[in-house]
Design a protein around this motif. Structure first.
Motif, PDB file in Angstrom:
ATOM      1  N   CYS A 262      96.719  -8.011 -37.955  1.00  0.00           N
ATOM      2  CA  CYS A 262      95.919  -9.370 -39.110  1.00  0.00           C
ATOM      3  C   CYS A 262      94.730  -8.959 -39.089  1.00  0.00           C
ATOM      4  O   CYS A 262      94.124  -9.004 -37.958  1.00  0.00           O
ATOM      5  CB  CYS A 262      96.378 -10.561 -39.096  1.00  0.00           C
ATOM      6  N   GLN A 263      93.374  -9.647 -39.881  1.00  0.00           N
ATOM      7  CA  GLN A 263      92.602  -9.956 -40.074  1.00  0.00           C
ATOM      8  C   GLN A 263      92.421 -10.905 -38.939  1.00  0.00           C
ATOM      9  O   GLN A 263      92.706 -12.178 -39.249  1.00  0.00           O
ATOM     10  CB  GLN A 263      91.661  -9.801 -40.862  1.00  0.00           C
ATOM     11  N   GLY A 264      91.554 -10.680 -37.997  1.00  0.00           N
ATOM     12  CA  GLY A 264      90.882 -12.035 -37.993  1.00  0.00           C
ATOM     13  C   GLY A 264      89.516 -12.603 -38.409  1.00  0.00           C
ATOM     14  O   GLY A 264      89.140 -11.646 -39.195  1.00  0.00           O
ATOM     15  N   LEU A 265      89.258 -13.581 -38.531  1.00  0.00           N
ATOM     16  CA  LEU A 265      87.958 -14.497 -39.179  1.00  0.00           C
ATOM     17  C   LEU A 265      86.716 -13.437 -38.610  1.00  0.00           C
ATOM     18  O   LEU A 265      86.741 -13.583 -37.107  1.00  0.00           O
ATOM     19  CB  LEU A 265      87.953 -16.325 -38.896  1.00  0.00           C
ATOM     20  N   PRO A 266      85.620 -13.607 -38.711  1.00  0.00           N
ATOM     21  CA  PRO A 266      84.214 -13.263 -38.626  1.00  0.00           C
ATOM     22  C   PRO A 266      84.530 -13.966 -36.991  1.00  0.00           C
ATOM     23  O   PRO A 266      84.140 -15.549 -37.382  1.00  0.00           O
ATOM     24  CB  PRO A 266      83.682 -12.940 -39.679  1.00  0.00           C
ATOM     25  N   SER A 267      83.579 -13.722 -36.208  1.00  0.00           N
ATOM     26  CA  SER A 267      83.403 -14.080 -34.833  1.00  0.00           C
ATOM     27  C   SER A 267      82.000 -14.012 -34.507  1.00  0.00           C
ATOM     28  O   SER A 267      81.362 -12.794 -34.572  1.00  0.00           O
ATOM     29  CB  SER A 267      84.887 -14.231 -33.967  1.00  0.00           C
ATOM     30  N   TYR A 268      81.464 -14.999 -34.206  1.00  0.00           N
ATOM     31  CA  TYR A 268      79.979 -14.731 -33.597  1.00  0.00           C
ATOM     32  C   TYR A 268      80.224 -16.380 -32.568  1.00  0.00           C
ATOM     33  O   TYR A 268      80.724 -17.061 -32.476  1.00  0.00           O
ATOM     34  CB  TYR A 268      79.177 -15.177 -34.740  1.00  0.00           C
ATOM     35  N   ILE A 269      78.435 -15.857 -31.383  1.00  0.00           N
ATOM     36  CA  ILE A 269      78.849 -17.248 -30.243  1.00  0.00           C
ATOM     37  C   ILE A 269      77.533 -18.156 -30.882  1.00  0.00           C
ATOM     38  O   ILE A 269      76.452 -17.633 -31.487  1.00  0.00           O
ATOM     39  CB  ILE A 269      78.267 -15.641 -29.455  1.00  0.00           C
ATOM     40  N   ASP A 270      77.798 -18.433 -30.738  1.00  0.00           N
ATOM     41  CA  ASP A 270      77.306 -19.789 -31.403  1.00  0.00           C
ATOM     42  C   ASP A 270      75.929 -20.328 -30.591  1.00  0.00           C
ATOM     43  O   ASP A 270      74.671 -20.672 -30.323  1.00  0.00           O
ATOM     44  CB  ASP A 270      77.647 -21.473 -31.976  1.00  0.00           C
ATOM     45  N   THR A 271      76.828 -20.606 -28.948  1.00  0.00           N
ATOM     46  CA  THR A 271      76.124 -20.931 -27.497  1.00  0.00           C
ATOM     47  C   THR A 271      76.417 -19.773 -26.305  1.00  0.00           C
ATOM     48  O   THR A 271      77.658 -20.144 -25.952  1.00  0.00           O
ATOM     49  CB  THR A 271      76.730 -22.052 -27.502  1.00  0.00           C
ATOM     50  N   TYR A 272      75.200 -19.699 -25.851  1.00  0.00           N
ATOM     51  CA  TYR A 272      75.615 -18.764 -24.750  1.00  0.00           C
ATOM     52  C   TYR A 272      74.902 -18.864 -23.447  1.00  0.00           C
ATOM     53  O   TYR A 272      73.383 -19.186 -23.423  1.00  0.00           O
ATOM     54  CB  TYR A 272      74.137 -17.510 -24.444  1.00  0.00           C
ATOM     55  N   ASP A 273      75.356 -19.324 -22.178  1.00  0.00           N
ATOM     56  CA  ASP A 273      75.066 -19.710 -20.712  1.00  0.00           C
ATOM     57  C   ASP A 273      74.619 -21.436 -20.723  1.00  0.00           C
ATOM     58  O   ASP A 273      73.743 -21.274 -20.470  1.00  0.00           O
ATOM     59  CB  ASP A 273      74.493 -18.539 -20.047  1.00  0.00           C
ATOM     60  N   ALA A 274      75.283 -21.842 -21.470  1.00  0.00           N
ATOM     61  CA  ALA A 274      75.145 -23.630 -21.466  1.00  0.00           C
ATOM     62  C   ALA A 274      75.739 -24.010 -20.066  1.00  0.00           C
ATOM     63  O   ALA A 274      76.970 -23.353 -19.798  1.00  0.00           O
ATOM     64  CB  ALA A 274      75.822 -24.251 -22.359  1.00  0.00           C
TER      65      ALA A 274
ATOM     66  N   GLU B 151      79.201 -28.879 -12.076  1.00  0.00           N
ATOM     67  CA  GLU B 151      78.505 -28.690 -13.064  1.00  0.00           C
ATOM     68  C   GLU B 151      79.010 -26.623 -13.724  1.00  0.00           C
ATOM     69  O   GLU B 151      79.506 -26.196 -12.180  1.00  0.00           O
ATOM     70  CB  GLU B 151      76.990 -28.104 -12.808  1.00  0.00           C
ATOM     71  N   ILE B 152      79.480 -26.998 -15.019  1.00  0.00           N
ATOM     72  CA  ILE B 152      80.042 -25.844 -15.140  1.00  0.00           C
ATOM     73  C   ILE B 152      78.955 -24.756 -16.253  1.00  0.00           C
ATOM     74  O   ILE B 152      78.092 -25.580 -16.881  1.00  0.00           O
ATOM     75  CB  ILE B 152      81.194 -25.346 -15.392  1.00  0.00           C
ATOM     76  N   THR B 153      79.005 -23.225 -16.384  1.00  0.00           N
ATOM     77  CA  THR B 153      78.746 -22.879 -16.906  1.00  0.00           C
ATOM     78  C   THR B 153      79.668 -22.033 -17.956  1.00  0.00           C
ATOM     79  O   THR B 153      81.261 -22.425 -17.980  1.00  0.00           O
ATOM     80  CB  THR B 153      77.757 -21.495 -17.045  1.00  0.00           C
ATOM     81  N   TYR B 154      79.149 -22.712 -19.832  1.00  0.00           N
ATOM     82  CA  TYR B 154      80.223 -21.921 -20.781  1.00  0.00           C
ATOM     83  C   TYR B 154      79.708 -21.225 -21.882  1.00  0.00           C
ATOM     84  O   TYR B 154      78.014 -21.450 -21.972  1.00  0.00           O
ATOM     85  CB  TYR B 154      80.964 -23.634 -21.326  1.00  0.00           C
ATOM     86  N   HIS B 155      80.443 -20.587 -22.587  1.00  0.00           N
ATOM     87  CA  HIS B 155      79.820 -20.463 -23.736  1.00  0.00           C
ATOM     88  C   HIS B 155      80.521 -20.865 -25.230  1.00  0.00           C
ATOM     89  O   HIS B 155      81.750 -21.402 -25.237  1.00  0.00           O
ATOM     90  CB  HIS B 155      80.049 -18.912 -24.093  1.00  0.00           C
ATOM     91  N   VAL B 156      80.370 -21.049 -26.247  1.00  0.00           N
ATOM     92  CA  VAL B 156      80.899 -21.767 -27.694  1.00  0.00           C
ATOM     93  C   VAL B 156      80.723 -20.133 -28.497  1.00  0.00           C
ATOM     94  O   VAL B 156      79.345 -19.728 -28.308  1.00  0.00           O
ATOM     95  CB  VAL B 156      80.413 -22.928 -28.112  1.00  0.00           C
ATOM     96  N   ALA B 157      82.150 -19.726 -28.948  1.00  0.00           N
ATOM     97  CA  ALA B 157      82.524 -19.016 -29.895  1.00  0.00           C
ATOM     98  C   ALA B 157      83.326 -19.323 -30.773  1.00  0.00           C
ATOM     99  O   ALA B 157      83.338 -21.293 -30.704  1.00  0.00           O
ATOM    100  CB  ALA B 157      82.952 -17.988 -29.612  1.00  0.00           C
TER     101      ALA B 157
END
Length: 345
Positions: A142-154, A163-169
């Protein structure tokens, strides 16, 4: 005799995540589109979701997919996704399960070999490819929804963790992506409870710190999901594999890696320059079930590199049943169902 309602169900699972497909028993809902029907359920008739996901009929780890008439003539059926956290506009595992169910229920005629059809999710039309061998649905893509990175290395300080490092997609919902190894996880079944507790603490910290907005959809609600990422292996040309785990609700780690979690991971790998169109990623769950995401194409939208992708997995039918709801049952008498569920008999 007490008044009763009846719902016909086909229970399925993909990667271990159970999706309960409601094939009949619900009245035609108001709304000109599947998205509008979903909003009606969310705002006016949420008791149906609660009935099917709470005791005595369900558990929070399950999902429900309600088959509804499509608004687009190209679609064979519409479906509304209901989960313990609410109403996602899209889900890979739920789409795989729904596509299997419409074939097994005869809503779409099953054909030997490869066949294609379209479903309508609240997010819009979804193209389906089914592989049928000897009358058995062996795989759904099935098609996945168009996906992108909103936040990188926060970075963020999480109470009790540090303290942790995270990204948001974004991949159908916003996902926090964290490196499991950095937190001491091997992503095995024995860690499930601790993974859920850790993810909950991280998600709550991020939600308290900031909000996220989709570049075209705007506000789609607070951050709901977290995807733990294991190390990436490269067992073949253009093929990658990684252990993964997805958190969706307090106490709940999905049994599968989830389709949207896999799409989010593809978006991150693209952002890092680690994959190219045509490459595939196999995500492996705590229970060693697997989905395969394929990076189909790269687009650009409002400053974002957007990954177009597909998700492939298999769903199994595990039960067909009829649920009987008695309105004077003390376990459910607080629920109002009569405006969306047809009386029995």
């Amino acid at each position: 005799m007490s008044r009763q309602f009846a719902l016909r169900l086909m229970d399925t699972h993909a990667g271990g995540d159970v999706s309960r497909i409601v094939t009949s028993g619900v009245v035609d809902l108001p709304g000109d589109t599947v998205r509008a029907k979903m909003l009606y359920l969310r705002d006016q008739a949420d008791d149906l979701r609660r009935l099917l996901l709470e005791e005595p009929y369900g558990i929070p780890e399950m999902s429900v997919d309600l088959i509804v008439p499509p608004s687009d003539p190209k679609a064979a059926a519409g479906y509304i996704i209901m989960e313990v956290m609410g109403y996602p506009i899209y889900s890979g595992s739920n789409t795989i399960c729904t596509a299997t169910a419409v074939l097994e229920a005869g809503i779409v005629e099953k054909q030997e070999g490869i066949q294609h059809f379209t479903l309508e999710a609240p997010a819009g039309l979804v193209e389906i490819e089914a592989r049928v061998e000897n009358g058995v649905v062996e795989a759904i893509t099935c098609q996945g929804l168009p996906s992108y990175i909103d936040t990188y290395d926060a970075r963020i300080d999480v109470p009790g963790i540090g303290e942790i490092t995270y990204h948001v997609a974004y991949s159908g919902g916003f996902y926090a992506l964290v490196d499991a190894t950095e937190l001491g996880f091997e992503l095995v079944a024995a860690e499930e409870r601790r993974l859920a507790d850790t993810a909950h603490a991280i998600v709550e910290a991020i939600r308290a710190d900031r909000e996220f907005s989709h570049y075209s959809l705007g506000d789609v609600g607070p951050l709901p999901f977290l995807h733990f990422m294991g190390p990436v292996d490269n067992p073949g040309s253009g093929f990658y594999r990684s252990r993964s785990a997805t958190y969706v609700h307090p106490g709940v780690i999905c049994r599968s890696t989830t389709g949207t979690g896999t799409s989010a991971r593809l978006a991150l790998m693209n952002h890092r320059g680690e994959i190219e169109p045509g490459d595939r990623l196999e995500t492996v769950s705590l229970r060693n079930t697997r989905f395969v995401g394929e990076f189909v194409a790269r687009d650009h939208a409002e400053g974002h590199d957007v990954v177009r992708n597909t998700i492939t997995g298999r769903s199994y039918v595990i039960a067909e049943s009829e649920i009987i709801a008695n309105v004077d049952d003390p376990m459910i008498e607080h629920l109002t169902l009569n405006h969306v569920v047809a009386p029995r008999g």
